[in-house]
Each structure stands twice: as C-alpha cells, then as structure tokens.
Design an enzyme around this catalytic site. Structure first.
Site, PDB file in Angstrom:
ATOM      1  N   TYR A 166       0.851  -1.196   0.000  1.00 24.23           N
ATOM      2  CA  TYR A 166       0.000   0.000   0.000  1.00 24.23           C
ATOM      3  C   TYR A 166       0.882   1.240   0.000  1.00 24.23           C
ATOM      4  CZ  TYR A 166      -3.754   3.108   1.711  1.00 24.23           C
ATOM      5  OH  TYR A 166      -4.679   4.104   1.865  1.00 24.23           O
ATOM      6  N   PHE A 213      -8.689  17.912 -24.893  1.00 24.17           N
ATOM      7  CA  PHE A 213      -9.406  16.645 -25.028  1.00 24.17           C
ATOM      8  C   PHE A 213     -10.726  16.751 -24.253  1.00 24.17           C
ATOM      9  CE2 PHE A 213     -10.360  12.222 -23.739  1.00 24.17           C
ATOM     10  CZ  PHE A 213     -10.649  11.758 -25.000  1.00 24.17           C
ATOM     11  N   ASP A 214     -11.713  15.905 -24.589  1.00 23.02           N
ATOM     12  CA  ASP A 214     -13.046  16.085 -23.983  1.00 23.02           C
ATOM     13  C   ASP A 214     -13.065  15.944 -22.461  1.00 23.02           C
ATOM     14  OD1 ASP A 214     -12.548  13.407 -24.550  1.00 23.02           O
ATOM     15  OD2 ASP A 214     -14.651  12.876 -24.697  1.00 23.02           O
ATOM     16  N   ASP A 259      -0.493  17.993 -21.613  1.00 25.68           N
ATOM     17  CA  ASP A 259      -1.258  16.751 -21.573  1.00 25.68           C
ATOM     18  C   ASP A 259      -0.502  15.798 -22.512  1.00 25.68           C
ATOM     19  OD1 ASP A 259      -2.929  14.645 -22.143  1.00 25.68           O
ATOM     20  OD2 ASP A 259      -4.723  15.851 -22.437  1.00 25.68           O
ATOM     21  N   ALA A 303      -0.458  12.448 -23.219  1.00 25.05           N
ATOM     22  CA  ALA A 303      -0.938  11.091 -23.525  1.00 25.05           C
ATOM     23  C   ALA A 303      -0.159  10.467 -24.692  1.00 25.05           C
ATOM     24  CB  ALA A 303      -2.426  11.128 -23.839  1.00 25.05           C
ATOM     25  N   LYS A 341      -2.081   5.221 -23.446  1.00 21.67           N
ATOM     26  CA  LYS A 341      -1.725   5.440 -24.847  1.00 21.67           C
ATOM     27  C   LYS A 341      -0.248   5.075 -25.035  1.00 21.67           C
ATOM     28  CE  LYS A 341      -5.547   8.099 -24.437  1.00 21.67           C
ATOM     29  NZ  LYS A 341      -6.289   8.271 -23.184  1.00 21.67           N
ATOM     30  N   HIS A 381     -21.372  12.213 -24.873  1.00 18.50           N
ATOM     31  CA  HIS A 381     -21.271  11.219 -25.946  1.00 18.50           C
ATOM     32  C   HIS A 381     -21.055   9.804 -25.443  1.00 18.50           C
ATOM     33  CE1 HIS A 381     -17.152  12.316 -25.128  1.00 18.50           C
ATOM     34  NE2 HIS A 381     -16.701  11.307 -25.827  1.00 18.50           N
TER      35      HIS A 381
HETATM   36  N1  F0G Z   1      -5.865  13.539 -22.768  1.00 18.93           N
HETATM   37  C1  F0G Z   1      -5.939  13.087 -24.030  1.00 18.93           C
HETATM   38  C2  F0G Z   1      -5.239  13.835 -25.118  1.00 18.93           C
HETATM   39  C3  F0G Z   1      -6.658  11.924 -24.303  1.00 18.93           C
HETATM   40  O1  F0G Z   1      -6.728  11.500 -25.562  1.00 18.93           O
HETATM   41  C4  F0G Z   1      -7.300  11.246 -23.244  1.00 18.93           C
HETATM   42  C5  F0G Z   1      -8.075  10.036 -23.495  1.00 18.93           C
HETATM   43  C6  F0G Z   1      -7.191  11.762 -21.950  1.00 18.93           C
HETATM   44  C7  F0G Z   1      -6.458  12.912 -21.755  1.00 18.93           C
HETATM   45  C8  F0G Z   1      -7.854  11.096 -20.779  1.00 18.93           C
HETATM   46  O2  F0G Z   1      -7.204   9.938 -20.445  1.00 18.93           O
HETATM   47  O3  F0G Z   1      -8.827   8.081 -20.874  1.00 18.93           O
HETATM   48  O4  F0G Z   1      -6.810   7.764 -19.423  1.00 18.93           O
HETATM   49  O5  F0G Z   1      -8.712   9.124 -18.642  1.00 18.93           O
HETATM   50  N2  F0G Z   1      -8.380   9.649 -24.630  1.00 18.93           N
HETATM   51  C9  F0G Z   1      -9.051   8.447 -25.028  1.00 18.93           C
HETATM   52  C10 F0G Z   1      -9.366   8.504 -26.491  1.00 18.93           C
HETATM   53  C11 F0G Z   1     -10.208   8.070 -24.174  1.00 18.93           C
HETATM   54  O6  F0G Z   1     -10.094   7.613 -26.965  1.00 18.93           O
HETATM   55  O7  F0G Z   1      -8.863   9.376 -27.187  1.00 18.93           O
HETATM   56  P1  F0G Z   1      -7.927   8.656 -19.808  1.00 18.93           P
END
Ligand code: F0G
Length: 457
Positions: free
Chosen positions: A72, A124-125, A214, A216, A257, A449
């Site tokens: 932990y 990102f969304d 960000d 990813a 990713k 969505h």
């Molecule tokens: N930032 C970017 C640029 C992303 O593409 C995503 C997730 C996130 C943050 C959030 O990360 O899913 O680990 O919580 N993108 C996925 C997609 C879901 O399908 O593009 P997460």
C-alpha cells in the site's frame, strides 16, 4: 533491393474475434441506442473506438506485472515508475493516478477556479469536461490550418501564438495555466512542433504563467518532430522527449496510450508546494500517494511501457500502420484529415456526407453506417462530443465533424486495415443514399457522448 517494411515485434498470443451479419448488427446497434460506446465488445469485429488501454503489452511488460508488489505504502513498483518517469520526462515529483482524467481531476482541484480561462491547443473532452465542471472555460487556440482537412501543414497540432497571447493580454489574471495537448487528439492526432512548444514557454514566461502538457501521446509527437523538424532528424526519440518536457512545469499523462498499458496515469511536477497540495486530492480521489488507484503490477508495466513506447522502431511500426490505413482510404477518394495523424485516421464526415445537416450529426451517422457495413467500430469526434454550451445550453457545432478510426497499439495487422478501408469505401459508394441522420433522445450534461441515447431522424 531494399528490404520491405515490417513490424518490429512478433506476436505470441492471440484473441479470436468474431464476424457478424447485417441483421445481427442492426439489432445490436438499435439496442445500443445508436451509441457505439453502448455495444458489447463481442458485437464488434475490428475495434477502432480508441487506442486507449487497448494496446497489447509486451513479454517484458507481462513479466513486470508478475514482479510488481502490492504494498500500500512505498511499493517498490512506485519507485520503479518514478525512475522511469524521471528518465523519460525529467520530472522528479510524480503522483500515480488510475488514468489520465483522474490526473486532471486531482490537478485541476488545486489549480482551476470558477471563471478561469484555460487556453491551449484543442483540449481533449475529459480535459474540457474537468474545466467546465469547475465553471471555468477551455479556450481552443489551435492554428486555423488544423480546421481545413485538405491543408497539409506538418504541425497541425500547434497553438496559434497570437490567439494565445490575445487571451493573456486581455485576461491574464484569469488564466491559471496554458495547456498543450501532445499530440493534438481532437484536431486529428496532429503533432505540435518543438518550435511551437518553445514559443509557448516564452509567452508563458513573459506573463508568469504555468505550462501544462497533456502528454498522452508525447512519444508519437516526438516521432513526428524527428521526421518533420529538420533540426531533429538525427536526435533520438528519448532526447527529443526530454527537450519537449523541458518546456513544461507540469505534465499529466494517460499512460493507456504511449506507455502501452491497459490502465494507469500520472501527474509530473517540479514544484514541492504544488506536489503537496495535489497529494491531498490524490488521497481523497485516487488512493494513497504511492499507488493512486493502481496495483503495483500496473505501475511496473507503465515503467516498462514508457521505455518501449519511446523506442524508434516501435514508433515507426505504429505510426506507419496508421499511415497505411489513411493511404488506403485516400486511394478510394475518401476525405480525411491530412496529413495522417499519429494514433488514428480522422475521416472528414462533412465532406463525406455533404447532403446531411450538421443538426443530424454527420460523423455519428457515418460511424453507425460503418458499423452496419462491417462490424468496424470507430468514434464520433464532432458535435455530440463537443457537448452543449455550458451557458446557453445550445448544441456546439465544432468546425470539423470527424469519424475517428483509432488504432490500438500492436494489436491489428494491415489485413485488418484493408477490411476497414474497403468497408468504408462501400459506405462511400452509397453515400448519396444516406439522407437520414440521428437525433438525441437522452443525454448527460457533461461528456454526453459516452452515454447518449439516439434514434434515426
Ligand atoms: N488527454 C488526451 C489527449 C486523451 O486522448 C485522453 C483520453 C485523456 C487525456 C484522458 O485519459 O482516458 O486515461 O482518462 N483519450 C481516449 C481517447 C479516451 O479515446 O482518445 P484517460
């Protein structure tokens, strides 16, 4: 004769995937309220919904899973992940989180306040969702070229420095940080140039602002810098990544990713005080600061994945497969975002279905048609994902309506890509018959969505 291109790995384990017939798919998609997220994965033949958490881990990652401890507090896996993050990004403070949006939630709990403006390239969304949930505003300052899918700009992910500076000139006091998303997912998996990142850093310094990346898909971004920015052609991906990160104060990463794991994320920081403030929220939302919602084995797999994800041969295999699919689609005359992105091919649904009104959600209509045609699942990156305006509650119609075909890492072969390309060509051949779009039956107020329910118009 030059040897042909091939994958930089071999396949040791396989999973059977099942084809279906049109009648089955018609029933399944109706039952799923015309929302591809609500399908069962067994109802999908080739799944290009996302490249997130869907990659195939390597033999070394699986063996790291076995080695990971389950402590932990103070797990050895935590220290392994810390070392990998330091080696790859140069950040010495970090907090593990269960995925990328969790990192956003923890960090934004400290930094984002009501009425704030958060400028950057396209958010990102989930990033936008976490900003708007706090009654703040995400301001997209991406360059205009990104919104013309026929324009072949090498770094369509770039921020427009004038647009960015304009926000700071007018309202610097409302800006907690500038965010740069690498690669720019919503604009088509498009990279940001090193030059652009350097300039963003300079602007931020002039206004005394924090810069957040960000990250990813930072490794895919580094790959494009190597290929497209002359100065970096002989520089290794790792060295490019270290320079990229040198321009940021904070990073968030969805490790699902470019670290090629099924779950995990983190925040990287340099500031001791910010780290302490984030620790409190990490403990509240994620778990203790040395595991953040992850099992020790997940942290070990991330550490290994960070090294593999920044290997040139791997990245070359990866991005070339995306390019392969994009080129096949272009041969059929299908309109896509050019140049082809790093993790996905983005089909321009407005040009694909010009007869359909934006109010009838062209990209979603196209995604449904592709599924019906072949069992291939893509995702809408358009008006449904854009949500309603938080103040007027009107639908927001983004400049582009995309059907994104995101390719999981190390999972499909180019034969699968051929199936996808021909399936979309068949839809393209009957595009003039597609006159019925979609309408919304039920939706959530933010990030609708994922769970939206739709019907045919
Ligand atoms: N930032 C970017 C640029 C992303 O593409 C995503 C997730 C996130 C943050 C959030 O990360 O899913 O680990 O919580 N993108 C996925 C997609 C879901 O399908 O593009 P997460």
């Amino acid at each position: 004769m030059e040897l042909p291109f091939s994958e930089s790995y071999r396949i040791k384990m396989v999973e059977t995937i099942r084809k279906s017939n049109l009648e089955e798919r018609q029933k399944w998609i109706k039952d799923a309220k015309y929302n591809l997220f609500l399908l069962k994965s067994e109802q999908v033949f080739i799944d290009l919904l996302t490249d997130s958490g869907t990659g195939a881990m390597s033999d070394k990652q699986w063996s790291e899973m076995m080695l990971g401890d389950e402590s932990y507090a103070g797990a050895s896996s935590y220290y392994k992940m810390k070392e990998a993050i330091f080696n790859i990004t140069g950040f010495d403070y970090f907090l593990p989180t269960h995925q990328g949006r969790a990192a956003e939630n923890v960090l934004f709990s400290v930094l984002v306040k009501e009425g704030n403006l958060v400028p950057g390239n396209s958010h990102f969304d989930t990033t936008k969702g976490h900003i708007e949930f706090r009654k703040a505003f995400a301001i997209d300052c991406t360059i205009d070229e990104a919104f013309d899918t026929t324009c072949n700009h090498p770094f369509k992910g770039n921020v427009d420095l004038e647009k960015l500076e304009d926000v700071l000139k007018k309202s610097a006091d409302k800006v907690p940080f500038i965010i740069m998303t690498l690669t720019n997912n919503s604009a088509g998996g498009q990279p940001v140039s090193m030059e652009n990142l350097r300039m963003v850093r300079q602007i931020a310094d002039r206004y005394g602002k924090i810069v957040l990346f960000d990250s990813a898909r930072f490794a895919e971004n580094a790959y494009f810098i190597k290929l497209r920015e002359e100065k970096y052609k002989d520089v290794s991906i790792r060295a490019i990544a270290l320079e990229i990160f040198s321009y940021a104060d904070i990073i968030t990463m969805s490790s699902k990713k470019d670290a090629i794991v099924n779950i995990g994320g983190f925040i990287g920081m340099r500031d001791d005080e910010l780290f302490r403030q984030c620790c409190m929220f990490n403990i509240m939302f994620e778990g203790y600061i040395t595991y953040g919602g992850l099992a020790g084995r997940d942290m070990n797999a991330i550490a290994q994945g960070l090294y593999e994800g920044t290997d040139f041969e791997y990245l070359n295999t990866r991005v070339k497969q995306v390019e392969y699919l994009g080129n096949r689609l272009m041969e059929f005359g299908i309109p896509i975002q050019q140049p082809i992105g790093g993790h996905a091919v983005f089909v321009d649904a407005k040009r694909f279905l010009p007869g359909l009104k934006k109010e009838e959600f062209q990209a979603q209509t196209l995604a449904i048609q592709l599924y019906l045609e072949s069992g291939v699942r893509g995702v809408e990156i358009g008006a449904l994902m854009a949500d309603r305006d938080p103040i007027t509650r009107e639908n927001r119609y983004p400049k582009l309506e995309f059907l994104r075909l995101a390719i999981p890492r190390r999972v499909y072969t180019n034969n699968h890509m051929d199936v996808v390309a021909v399936a979309l060509k068949n839809v393209f051949d009957r595009r003039n018959e597609l006159t019925r779009g979609m309408r919304i039956i039920r939706e959530a107020p933010i990030m609708r969505h994922f769970t939206i329910e739709l019907d045919l118009v």
